[in-house]
Scaffold this motif. Structure first.
Motif, PDB file in Angstrom:
ATOM      1  N   GLN A   7       0.835  -1.191   0.000  1.00 44.11           N
ATOM      2  CA  GLN A   7       0.000   0.000   0.000  1.00 44.11           C
ATOM      3  C   GLN A   7       0.874   1.246   0.000  1.00 44.11           C
ATOM      4  O   GLN A   7       1.865   1.325   0.728  1.00 44.11           O
ATOM      5  CB  GLN A   7      -0.900  -0.013   1.232  1.00 44.11           C
ATOM      6  CG  GLN A   7      -1.973   1.051   1.220  1.00 44.11           C
ATOM      7  CD  GLN A   7      -2.892   0.936   2.406  1.00 44.11           C
ATOM      8  OE1 GLN A   7      -2.482   1.213   3.523  1.00 44.11           O
ATOM      9  NE2 GLN A   7      -4.122   0.521   2.171  1.00 44.11           N
ATOM     10  N   CYS A   8       0.500   2.242  -0.809  1.00 42.66           N
ATOM     11  CA  CYS A   8       1.216   3.513  -0.857  1.00 42.66           C
ATOM     12  C   CYS A   8       1.082   4.196   0.504  1.00 42.66           C
ATOM     13  O   CYS A   8      -0.042   4.359   1.004  1.00 42.66           O
ATOM     14  CB  CYS A   8       0.646   4.404  -1.963  1.00 42.66           C
ATOM     15  SG  CYS A   8       1.406   6.055  -2.020  1.00 42.66           S
ATOM     16  N   CYS A  11      -0.935   7.754  -0.349  1.00 44.71           N
ATOM     17  CA  CYS A  11      -2.300   7.733  -0.893  1.00 44.71           C
ATOM     18  C   CYS A  11      -3.190   6.657  -0.289  1.00 44.71           C
ATOM     19  O   CYS A  11      -4.405   6.690  -0.451  1.00 44.71           O
ATOM     20  CB  CYS A  11      -2.253   7.531  -2.404  1.00 44.71           C
ATOM     21  SG  CYS A  11      -1.298   8.794  -3.264  1.00 44.71           S
ATOM     22  N   GLU A  14      -3.588   0.496  -3.193  1.00 43.04           N
ATOM     23  CA  GLU A  14      -2.732  -0.645  -3.510  1.00 43.04           C
ATOM     24  C   GLU A  14      -1.744  -0.284  -4.619  1.00 43.04           C
ATOM     25  O   GLU A  14      -2.113   0.325  -5.617  1.00 43.04           O
ATOM     26  CB  GLU A  14      -3.591  -1.824  -3.951  1.00 43.04           C
ATOM     27  CG  GLU A  14      -2.818  -3.098  -4.140  1.00 43.04           C
ATOM     28  CD  GLU A  14      -3.726  -4.265  -4.505  1.00 43.04           C
ATOM     29  OE1 GLU A  14      -3.389  -4.970  -5.468  1.00 43.04           O
ATOM     30  OE2 GLU A  14      -4.745  -4.456  -3.830  1.00 43.04           O
ATOM     31  N   MET A  15      -0.488  -0.660  -4.422  1.00 41.78           N
ATOM     32  CA  MET A  15       0.567  -0.371  -5.396  1.00 41.78           C
ATOM     33  C   MET A  15       0.678  -1.521  -6.389  1.00 41.78           C
ATOM     34  O   MET A  15       0.348  -2.665  -6.073  1.00 41.78           O
ATOM     35  CB  MET A  15       1.892  -0.134  -4.677  1.00 41.78           C
ATOM     36  CG  MET A  15       1.856   1.055  -3.732  1.00 41.78           C
ATOM     37  SD  MET A  15       3.396   1.302  -2.838  1.00 41.78           S
ATOM     38  CE  MET A  15       4.309   2.255  -4.050  1.00 41.78           C
ATOM     39  N   TYR A  57       7.557  -1.426  -6.455  1.00 42.65           N
ATOM     40  CA  TYR A  57       6.116  -1.194  -6.530  1.00 42.65           C
ATOM     41  C   TYR A  57       5.873   0.279  -6.848  1.00 42.65           C
ATOM     42  O   TYR A  57       6.620   1.149  -6.407  1.00 42.65           O
ATOM     43  CB  TYR A  57       5.454  -1.553  -5.192  1.00 42.65           C
ATOM     44  CG  TYR A  57       5.514  -3.025  -4.886  1.00 42.65           C
ATOM     45  CD1 TYR A  57       4.428  -3.843  -5.112  1.00 42.65           C
ATOM     46  CD2 TYR A  57       6.685  -3.599  -4.397  1.00 42.65           C
ATOM     47  CE1 TYR A  57       4.484  -5.208  -4.847  1.00 42.65           C
ATOM     48  CE2 TYR A  57       6.754  -4.963  -4.131  1.00 42.65           C
ATOM     49  CZ  TYR A  57       5.649  -5.748  -4.360  1.00 42.65           C
ATOM     50  OH  TYR A  57       5.718  -7.094  -4.107  1.00 42.65           O
ATOM     51  N   ARG A  58       4.804   0.544  -7.628  1.00 43.28           N
ATOM     52  CA  ARG A  58       4.470   1.909  -8.047  1.00 43.28           C
ATOM     53  C   ARG A  58       3.032   2.224  -7.667  1.00 43.28           C
ATOM     54  O   ARG A  58       2.128   1.420  -7.886  1.00 43.28           O
ATOM     55  CB  ARG A  58       4.626   2.039  -9.556  1.00 43.28           C
ATOM     56  CG  ARG A  58       4.270   3.401 -10.088  1.00 43.28           C
ATOM     57  CD  ARG A  58       4.270   3.405 -11.621  1.00 43.28           C
ATOM     58  NE  ARG A  58       3.624   4.585 -12.109  1.00 43.28           N
ATOM     59  CZ  ARG A  58       2.319   4.740 -12.276  1.00 43.28           C
ATOM     60  NH1 ARG A  58       1.490   3.756 -12.009  1.00 43.28           N
ATOM     61  NH2 ARG A  58       1.823   5.872 -12.711  1.00 43.28           N
ATOM     62  N   CYS A  59       2.832   3.410  -7.099  1.00 42.52           N
ATOM     63  CA  CYS A  59       1.493   3.868  -6.766  1.00 42.52           C
ATOM     64  C   CYS A  59       0.821   4.375  -8.044  1.00 42.52           C
ATOM     65  O   CYS A  59       1.364   5.248  -8.719  1.00 42.52           O
ATOM     66  CB  CYS A  59       1.543   4.993  -5.739  1.00 42.52           C
ATOM     67  SG  CYS A  59      -0.087   5.694  -5.367  1.00 42.52           S
ATOM     68  N   LYS A  61      -1.711   6.192  -8.267  1.00 41.64           N
ATOM     69  CA  LYS A  61      -2.292   7.518  -8.040  1.00 41.64           C
ATOM     70  C   LYS A  61      -1.236   8.630  -8.082  1.00 41.64           C
ATOM     71  O   LYS A  61      -1.388   9.604  -8.810  1.00 41.64           O
ATOM     72  CB  LYS A  61      -3.040   7.542  -6.707  1.00 41.64           C
ATOM     73  CG  LYS A  61      -3.829   8.795  -6.460  1.00 41.64           C
ATOM     74  CD  LYS A  61      -4.691   8.659  -5.221  1.00 41.64           C
ATOM     75  CE  LYS A  61      -5.471   9.949  -4.986  1.00 41.64           C
ATOM     76  NZ  LYS A  61      -6.275   9.847  -3.756  1.00 41.64           N
TER      77      LYS A  61
END
Length: 81
Positions: A7-8, A11, A14-15, A57-59, A61
């Motif tokens: 999780q970011c 924000c 979920e990433m 991992y990338r957000c 948002k």
């Protein structure tokens, strides 16, 4: 860790799992303990050091990237594998 939901922290969404592509590199990124030491064969000495695969991992948002190095792997050899 692969497939685990992250999780970011900003924000709270979920990433998405992925990886950072290094153009010209033959392997996915790896984390190696200590300071880099020059090697004429491999570029950097890694033999005998703790070496781990890097998962990123990338957000979706805000675009934040977070990388984790948890899975132990062998350091690259002279041939890069």
């Amino acid at each position: 860790m692969a497939g685990e939901k992250r999780q970011c922290p900003d924000c709270r969404v979920e990433m998405d799992e992925g990886f950072i592509l290094d153009i010209g590199a033959q392997l996915a990124p790896r984390w190696v303990e200590g300071q880099p030491e020059i090697s004429i064969w491999t570029g950097v000495k890694a033999k005998g050091k703790d070496c781990r695969s890097v998962e990123t991992y990338r957000c979706p948002k805000c675009g934040l990237l977070r990388s984790y190095a948890t899975k132990e792997v062998d350091p690259p050899s002279v041939w890069g594998v």
